[in-house]
Write a protein that holds these residues in place. Structure first.
Motif, PDB file in Angstrom:
ATOM      1  N   THR A 242      -7.454  -0.225  -5.861  1.00  0.00           N
ATOM      2  CA  THR A 242      -7.342   1.196  -6.171  1.00  0.00           C
ATOM      3  C   THR A 242      -7.513   1.424  -7.666  1.00  0.00           C
ATOM      4  O   THR A 242      -6.957   0.689  -8.484  1.00  0.00           O
TER       5      THR A 242
ATOM      6  N   SER B 257     -13.112   5.652  -5.284  1.00  0.00           N
ATOM      7  CA  SER B 257     -12.059   5.667  -4.260  1.00  0.00           C
ATOM      8  C   SER B 257     -11.555   4.251  -4.075  1.00  0.00           C
ATOM      9  O   SER B 257     -12.194   3.279  -4.503  1.00  0.00           O
ATOM     10  N   SER B 258     -10.405   4.125  -3.439  1.00  0.00           N
ATOM     11  CA  SER B 258      -9.909   2.785  -3.135  1.00  0.00           C
ATOM     12  C   SER B 258     -10.794   2.146  -2.072  1.00  0.00           C
ATOM     13  O   SER B 258     -11.475   2.839  -1.311  1.00  0.00           O
TER      14      SER B 258
ATOM     15  N   ASN C 267       0.165   1.937  -5.079  1.00  0.00           N
ATOM     16  CA  ASN C 267      -1.127   2.273  -4.496  1.00  0.00           C
ATOM     17  C   ASN C 267      -1.136   3.662  -3.874  1.00  0.00           C
ATOM     18  O   ASN C 267      -2.051   4.453  -4.088  1.00  0.00           O
TER      19      ASN C 267
ATOM     20  N   SER D 104       0.820  -1.216   0.000  1.00  0.00           N
ATOM     21  CA  SER D 104       0.000   0.000   0.000  1.00  0.00           C
ATOM     22  C   SER D 104       0.851   1.262   0.000  1.00  0.00           C
ATOM     23  O   SER D 104       0.367   2.347  -0.325  1.00  0.00           O
TER      24      SER D 104
ATOM     25  N   GLY E 279      -4.243   5.841  -2.745  1.00  0.00           N
ATOM     26  CA  GLY E 279      -4.813   4.796  -1.904  1.00  0.00           C
ATOM     27  C   GLY E 279      -4.340   4.960  -0.473  1.00  0.00           C
ATOM     28  O   GLY E 279      -3.395   5.696  -0.181  1.00  0.00           O
TER      29      GLY E 279
ATOM     30  N   GLN F 253      -6.117  -4.256  -0.738  1.00  0.00           N
ATOM     31  CA  GLN F 253      -6.741  -3.009  -1.171  1.00  0.00           C
ATOM     32  C   GLN F 253      -6.874  -2.972  -2.695  1.00  0.00           C
ATOM     33  O   GLN F 253      -6.029  -3.501  -3.416  1.00  0.00           O
TER      34      GLN F 253
END
Length: 266
Positions: A184, A199-200, A166, A162, A171, A182
């Protein structure tokens, strides 16, 4: 000799990297370690370079579950996966020699493309249009339709990943103690026909994600696992889950994930 003293060192093959690799090997052998030419018999795998080198080392050694990974930075810069610095090898040797060595566990995501063999990512999996126009993906969560995406592509990242691609796409940075991954967006298009979350979003490790590529002439997307492009051509379905496998790395005092994030970005 104890198996824990067997070490494999992964590095680039340029002259400078090989010179530094020889120095690390000398430092280890002088303290009783055995350096090996293949990773299968080692239970300590060391990458020498950068975070990108660490990702390659993990991938090239098949995401070993029965060994400990450690990263040595040759630049002196702080990074996420490289806990040690080339100019201070003595610290690394002393910590690895410690009988009660603690480990940090980083989660992986497992990705299956159509009927191909599953593969793993420590940072992220990304899928993008390979031509200069958007493409369409049906996004399924637990096999139920969630949204139809129109845009440049999507990123599925681990908690440690992340902080990489990301994060550059806005993100969230996610604590690796959370059992999740996650998703994204890359330049989504929202209009009367296509609508995405915008949005993520973060999925529990108990959930699965499926991406169904619309076969509209743009069904040869560019895909990457961590920092390597994938050779798969035509794609219909991509299935992503959080893997049960984890990468084990050296756990250092005063060097938690959030302390690393603070040093890198604040």
């Amino acid at each position: 000799m104890e198996k824990r003293m067997n070490v494999y060192i992964y590095s680039k093959h340029d002259e400078e990297s090989l010179r530094k690799k020889a120095t690390v090997e000398e430092a280890l052998t002088s303290e009783g370690f055995t350096t090996l030419e293949n990773h299968e018999d080692a239970n300590i795998i060391i990458s020498l370079g950068s975070d990108g080198t660490f990702l390659q080392a993990v991938r090239k050694t098949d995401f070993r579950q029965d060994c400990l990974y450690a990263g040595i930075s040759v630049t002196g810069d702080h990074s996420l996966y490289c806990d040690f610095h080339y100019n201070n090898l003595s610290d690394m040797v002393q910590i690895i020699q410690h009988a009660e060595l603690e480990v940090r566990r980083y989660p992986l995501i497992e990705v299956t493309i159509d009927e191909h063999k599953p593969f793993y990512c420590l940072n992220e999996f990304s899928i993008r249009s390979n031509i200069i126009r958007t493409f369409v993906l049906d996004v399924m969560i637990n096999d139920k339709h969630f949204e139809t995406f129109l845009g440049d592509g999507l990123i599925a990242s681990t908690p440690t990943g992340s902080t990489a691609y990301n994060k550059s796409m806005h993100g969230a940075v996610v604590d690796p103690l959370l059992n999740c991954f996650q998703v994204t967006e890359l330049a989504s298009v929202n209009n009367n026909q296509y609508r995405t979350l915008g949005s993520s979003f973060i999925l529990s490790g108990e959930r699965s994600l499926k991406l169904r590529v619309h076969q509209d002439g743009n069904d040869f997307p560019i895909m990457a696992a961590d920092n390597e492009a994938l050779p798969v051509r035509k794609v219909e379905n991509v299935h992503i889950v959080l893997s049960d496998k984890m990468i084990k790395t050296v756990k250092l005092k005063n060097n938690s994930f959030w302390e690393k994030v603070q040093r890198m970005f604040l």
